[in-house]
Motif scaffolding. Structure first.
Motif, PDB file in Angstrom:
ATOM      1  N   TYR A  25       9.953  94.389 -13.084  1.00 44.45           N
ATOM      2  CA  TYR A  25       8.383  93.918 -12.378  1.00 44.45           C
ATOM      3  C   TYR A  25       8.486  92.660 -11.580  1.00 44.45           C
ATOM      4  O   TYR A  25       7.331  92.007 -11.606  1.00 44.45           O
ATOM      5  CB  TYR A  25       7.255  94.252 -13.118  1.00 44.45           C
ATOM      6  CG  TYR A  25       7.453  95.483 -14.103  1.00 44.45           C
ATOM      7  CD1 TYR A  25       7.386  96.821 -13.544  1.00 44.45           C
ATOM      8  CD2 TYR A  25       7.753  95.390 -15.590  1.00 44.45           C
ATOM      9  CE1 TYR A  25       7.460  97.904 -14.439  1.00 44.45           C
ATOM     10  CE2 TYR A  25       7.740  96.527 -16.499  1.00 44.45           C
ATOM     11  CZ  TYR A  25       7.882  97.701 -15.836  1.00 44.45           C
ATOM     12  OH  TYR A  25       7.892  98.632 -16.289  1.00 44.45           O
ATOM     13  N   ASN A  26       9.481  92.195 -11.118  1.00 48.87           N
ATOM     14  CA  ASN A  26       9.722  90.711 -10.518  1.00 48.87           C
ATOM     15  C   ASN A  26       8.691  90.884  -9.321  1.00 48.87           C
ATOM     16  O   ASN A  26       8.958  91.641  -8.205  1.00 48.87           O
ATOM     17  CB  ASN A  26      11.327  90.659  -9.893  1.00 48.87           C
ATOM     18  CG  ASN A  26      11.352  89.501  -9.222  1.00 48.87           C
ATOM     19  OD1 ASN A  26      11.136  89.178  -8.397  1.00 48.87           O
ATOM     20  ND2 ASN A  26      11.889  88.471 -10.112  1.00 48.87           N
ATOM     21  N   ARG A  27       7.806  90.047  -9.092  1.00 48.39           N
ATOM     22  CA  ARG A  27       6.937  90.034  -8.119  1.00 48.39           C
ATOM     23  C   ARG A  27       7.678  89.785  -6.670  1.00 48.39           C
ATOM     24  O   ARG A  27       7.037  90.774  -5.749  1.00 48.39           O
ATOM     25  CB  ARG A  27       6.105  88.778  -8.288  1.00 48.39           C
ATOM     26  CG  ARG A  27       4.714  88.757  -7.330  1.00 48.39           C
ATOM     27  CD  ARG A  27       3.941  87.617  -7.351  1.00 48.39           C
ATOM     28  NE  ARG A  27       2.981  87.449  -6.344  1.00 48.39           N
ATOM     29  CZ  ARG A  27       3.119  87.071  -5.068  1.00 48.39           C
ATOM     30  NH1 ARG A  27       4.442  86.613  -4.451  1.00 48.39           N
ATOM     31  NH2 ARG A  27       2.559  86.927  -4.103  1.00 48.39           N
ATOM     32  N   GLU A  28       8.550  89.019  -6.486  1.00 47.58           N
ATOM     33  CA  GLU A  28       8.825  88.897  -5.215  1.00 47.58           C
ATOM     34  C   GLU A  28       9.774  89.627  -4.528  1.00 47.58           C
ATOM     35  O   GLU A  28       9.572  90.239  -3.545  1.00 47.58           O
ATOM     36  CB  GLU A  28       9.738  87.454  -4.995  1.00 47.58           C
ATOM     37  CG  GLU A  28      10.284  87.187  -3.865  1.00 47.58           C
ATOM     38  CD  GLU A  28      11.259  86.004  -3.756  1.00 47.58           C
ATOM     39  OE1 GLU A  28      11.657  85.908  -2.530  1.00 47.58           O
ATOM     40  OE2 GLU A  28      11.324  85.272  -4.399  1.00 47.58           O
ATOM     41  N   ALA A  29      10.652  90.615  -5.631  1.00 49.94           N
ATOM     42  CA  ALA A  29      11.055  91.782  -5.120  1.00 49.94           C
ATOM     43  C   ALA A  29      10.557  92.757  -4.591  1.00 49.94           C
ATOM     44  O   ALA A  29      10.785  93.474  -3.611  1.00 49.94           O
ATOM     45  CB  ALA A  29      12.028  92.233  -6.309  1.00 49.94           C
TER      46      ALA A  29
ATOM     47  N   LEU B 292      -0.058  95.125  -9.488  1.00 50.44           N
ATOM     48  CA  LEU B 292      -1.336  95.900  -9.557  1.00 50.44           C
ATOM     49  C   LEU B 292      -2.057  95.472  -8.427  1.00 50.44           C
ATOM     50  O   LEU B 292      -2.885  96.183  -8.005  1.00 50.44           O
ATOM     51  CB  LEU B 292      -1.883  95.560 -10.849  1.00 50.44           C
ATOM     52  CG  LEU B 292      -1.317  96.091 -12.249  1.00 50.44           C
ATOM     53  CD1 LEU B 292      -2.180  95.463 -13.259  1.00 50.44           C
ATOM     54  CD2 LEU B 292      -1.299  97.682 -12.211  1.00 50.44           C
ATOM     55  N   LEU B 293      -1.644  94.527  -7.954  1.00 53.89           N
ATOM     56  CA  LEU B 293      -2.223  93.996  -6.655  1.00 53.89           C
ATOM     57  C   LEU B 293      -1.872  94.528  -5.395  1.00 53.89           C
ATOM     58  O   LEU B 293      -2.198  94.440  -4.187  1.00 53.89           O
ATOM     59  CB  LEU B 293      -2.496  92.410  -6.515  1.00 53.89           C
ATOM     60  CG  LEU B 293      -3.148  91.660  -7.700  1.00 53.89           C
ATOM     61  CD1 LEU B 293      -2.617  90.029  -7.428  1.00 53.89           C
ATOM     62  CD2 LEU B 293      -4.511  91.765  -7.444  1.00 53.89           C
ATOM     63  N   LEU B 294      -0.604  95.049  -5.373  1.00 59.14           N
ATOM     64  CA  LEU B 294      -0.015  95.612  -4.040  1.00 59.14           C
ATOM     65  C   LEU B 294      -0.801  96.682  -3.277  1.00 59.14           C
ATOM     66  O   LEU B 294      -0.797  96.520  -2.063  1.00 59.14           O
ATOM     67  CB  LEU B 294       1.073  96.347  -4.530  1.00 59.14           C
ATOM     68  CG  LEU B 294       2.501  95.565  -4.748  1.00 59.14           C
ATOM     69  CD1 LEU B 294       3.769  96.438  -5.110  1.00 59.14           C
ATOM     70  CD2 LEU B 294       2.806  94.700  -3.372  1.00 59.14           C
TER      71      LEU B 294
ATOM     72  N   VAL C 279       3.707 101.801  -7.010  1.00 59.89           N
ATOM     73  CA  VAL C 279       3.872 100.921  -7.750  1.00 59.89           C
ATOM     74  C   VAL C 279       2.900 100.611  -8.675  1.00 59.89           C
ATOM     75  O   VAL C 279       2.967 100.463 -10.161  1.00 59.89           O
ATOM     76  CB  VAL C 279       4.307  99.715  -7.075  1.00 59.89           C
ATOM     77  CG1 VAL C 279       4.588  98.366  -7.997  1.00 59.89           C
ATOM     78  CG2 VAL C 279       5.491  99.664  -6.173  1.00 59.89           C
ATOM     79  N   ALA C 280       1.699 100.625  -8.291  1.00 58.09           N
ATOM     80  CA  ALA C 280       0.361 100.522  -9.028  1.00 58.09           C
ATOM     81  C   ALA C 280       0.111 101.492 -10.387  1.00 58.09           C
ATOM     82  O   ALA C 280      -0.221 101.382 -11.345  1.00 58.09           O
ATOM     83  CB  ALA C 280      -0.811 100.082  -8.231  1.00 58.09           C
ATOM     84  N   SER C 281       0.889 102.743  -9.924  1.00 54.54           N
ATOM     85  CA  SER C 281       0.448 103.789 -10.771  1.00 54.54           C
ATOM     86  C   SER C 281       1.329 103.455 -12.176  1.00 54.54           C
ATOM     87  O   SER C 281       0.957 104.357 -13.241  1.00 54.54           O
ATOM     88  CB  SER C 281       0.763 105.077 -10.128  1.00 54.54           C
ATOM     89  OG  SER C 281       2.183 105.043  -9.823  1.00 54.54           O
ATOM     90  N   TRP C 282       2.430 102.934 -12.041  1.00 58.63           N
ATOM     91  CA  TRP C 282       3.223 102.866 -13.383  1.00 58.63           C
ATOM     92  C   TRP C 282       3.354 101.457 -13.790  1.00 58.63           C
ATOM     93  O   TRP C 282       4.010 101.021 -14.859  1.00 58.63           O
ATOM     94  CB  TRP C 282       4.574 103.471 -13.308  1.00 58.63           C
ATOM     95  CG  TRP C 282       5.363 103.101 -11.960  1.00 58.63           C
ATOM     96  CD1 TRP C 282       5.458 104.224 -10.985  1.00 58.63           C
ATOM     97  CD2 TRP C 282       5.981 102.106 -11.560  1.00 58.63           C
ATOM     98  NE1 TRP C 282       6.065 103.190  -9.984  1.00 58.63           N
ATOM     99  CE2 TRP C 282       6.636 102.296 -10.229  1.00 58.63           C
ATOM    100  CE3 TRP C 282       6.365 100.865 -12.304  1.00 58.63           C
ATOM    101  CZ2 TRP C 282       7.522 101.469  -9.765  1.00 58.63           C
ATOM    102  CZ3 TRP C 282       7.135  99.893 -11.662  1.00 58.63           C
ATOM    103  CH2 TRP C 282       7.714 100.185 -10.408  1.00 58.63           C
ATOM    104  N   THR C 283       2.978 100.299 -13.083  1.00 52.72           N
ATOM    105  CA  THR C 283       2.989  99.002 -13.518  1.00 52.72           C
ATOM    106  C   THR C 283       2.306  98.721 -14.782  1.00 52.72           C
ATOM    107  O   THR C 283       0.963  98.988 -14.988  1.00 52.72           O
ATOM    108  CB  THR C 283       2.857  97.925 -12.449  1.00 52.72           C
ATOM    109  OG1 THR C 283       3.492  98.215 -11.276  1.00 52.72           O
ATOM    110  CG2 THR C 283       2.642  96.478 -12.467  1.00 52.72           C
ATOM    111  N   PRO C 284       2.943  98.041 -15.666  1.00 49.31           N
ATOM    112  CA  PRO C 284       2.078  97.634 -16.984  1.00 49.31           C
ATOM    113  C   PRO C 284       1.131  96.547 -16.795  1.00 49.31           C
ATOM    114  O   PRO C 284       1.289  95.916 -15.797  1.00 49.31           O
ATOM    115  CB  PRO C 284       3.260  97.171 -17.827  1.00 49.31           C
ATOM    116  CG  PRO C 284       4.445  96.568 -16.950  1.00 49.31           C
ATOM    117  CD  PRO C 284       4.141  97.213 -15.518  1.00 49.31           C
TER     118      PRO C 284
END
Length: 338
Positions: free
Chosen positions: A165-169, A209-211, A198-203
């Motif tokens: 879950y690296n933000r920049e990546a 979650l902001l994407l 991404v938001a559907s499975w991000t912890p």
């Protein structure tokens, strides 16, 4: 409040290193990265900010000359080379291809030197946006998610193995999707699909979650000035599914984020989404957390008066003022006494 626009944001240690770096002193940068250690998410964000500043000088080259065996100096060389290549590409400079080759070589050397570090892999993802035609095989892999286009999914997987879950990546992948030579509508549709997926499975606790909110801001940025000036555009932030993504980001990211410095840009995207969605109490909390630190986005892309010379900052101050005023005049209800 007078907004403070500083690339380090609330990261005071990074802010000190930036001042020293701009003065041509590299040792504080070395000490900062050594202290960061294996905190991969923090290391990624710090090297990104440092590279933007270091790309204007040869301070990293001097560091490498004095400490040629330093891995941190080598990874900063890769970071700086990538930053220069991206700038040359955007400016359509004649040296863009040569700079991209230099950046790729420096990145691969760093990746070979320290296989655990996600930063070189993030650098490769950043370079992917320069290959809009997807000529490289690693930039046209089929996604496991059917709705998404082909892209650098193997590189993203490489980062995720090293720093989940690296933000920049994930933001680099978003930039890659936008850089493809396809109609704007198709590009935006893919950005929305990517953000929602991404938001559907991000912890909980992850800024990813902001994407979906970033995707909506990108829609506004790409649309005409006349449409952006329409105050009705703001209404969609209070409607489904956007408001659900916004509230989820507030409770599952902002309220549960760890103690590491939070991205000021992330804070302001969330603050805008809450304010535009009429969630003023929550917006006040986010504005308070950001303090005087501000970011140009999303305000520069979503302000409603395109003729205002500084409409973005004016909207920021308005949203902050309205949210904090609401919080002062509507205190939380007291719990009933037992």
């Amino acid at each position: 409040m007078r907004p403070v626009y500083h690339p380090a944001g609330t990261d005071e240690a990074l802010g000190f290193a930036l001042v020293e770096l701009q003065a041509g002193r590299w040792r504080p940068v070395r000490d900062l990265l050594a202290a960061t250690g294996g905190q991969w998410g923090l290391r990624t964000s710090r090297t990104q900010v440092l590279a933007v500043s270091a790309a204007r000088s040869d301070v990293v080259g001097v560091w490498l000359t004095e400490e040629p065996a330093s891995y941190d100096a080598q990874v900063m060389r890769a970071r700086v080379a990538v930053e220069r290549a991206i700038r040359a590409h955007h400016q359509q400079h004649a040296s863009a291809a040569a700079l991209e080759g230099t950046a790729r070589h420096a990145t691969l050397l760093a990746a070979h030197r320290e296989p655990r570090d996600p930063v070189p892999w993030v650098c490769l993802l950043a370079l992917a946006q320069l290959d809009g035609r997807q000529l490289r095989r690693e930039h046209r892999e089929v996604s496991a998610e059917p709705m998404l286009p082909s892209g650098p999914w193997g590189l993203l997987h490489g980062v995720n193995q090293r720093d989940p879950y690296n933000r920049e990546a994930f933001h680099r992948v978003l930039q890659f999707i936008l850089a493809r030579p396809v109609p704007p509508a198709a590009s935006l549709a893919a950005v929305f699909d990517f953000g929602r997926w991404v938001a559907s499975w991000t912890p909980a606790g992850s800024p990813l979650l902001l994407l979906p909110l970033y995707a909506l801001v990108e829609q506004c940025r790409q649309q005409s000035v006349q449409h952006r000036a329409d105050p009705l555009w703001r209404r969609q932030w209070a409607q489904e599914p956007t408001i659900t993504y916004t509230v989820k980001a507030f409770h599952h990211w902002f309220k549960q984020a760890d103690t590491a410095p939070l991205s000021v840009t992330d804070l302001h995207h969330l603050a805008y989404a809450l304010w535009a969605g009429h969630r003023f109490m929550e917006a006040a909390e986010v504005f308070t957390a950001a303090g005087s630190y501000a970011s140009r986005e999303p305000w520069a892309s979503v302000h409603e008066d395109p003729n205002h010379p500084d409409g973005g900052e004016a909207l920021l101050l308005r949203a902050r003022r309205e949210s904090l005023s609401f919080a002062r005049t509507h205190p939380p209800l007291a719990r009933p006494m037992r």
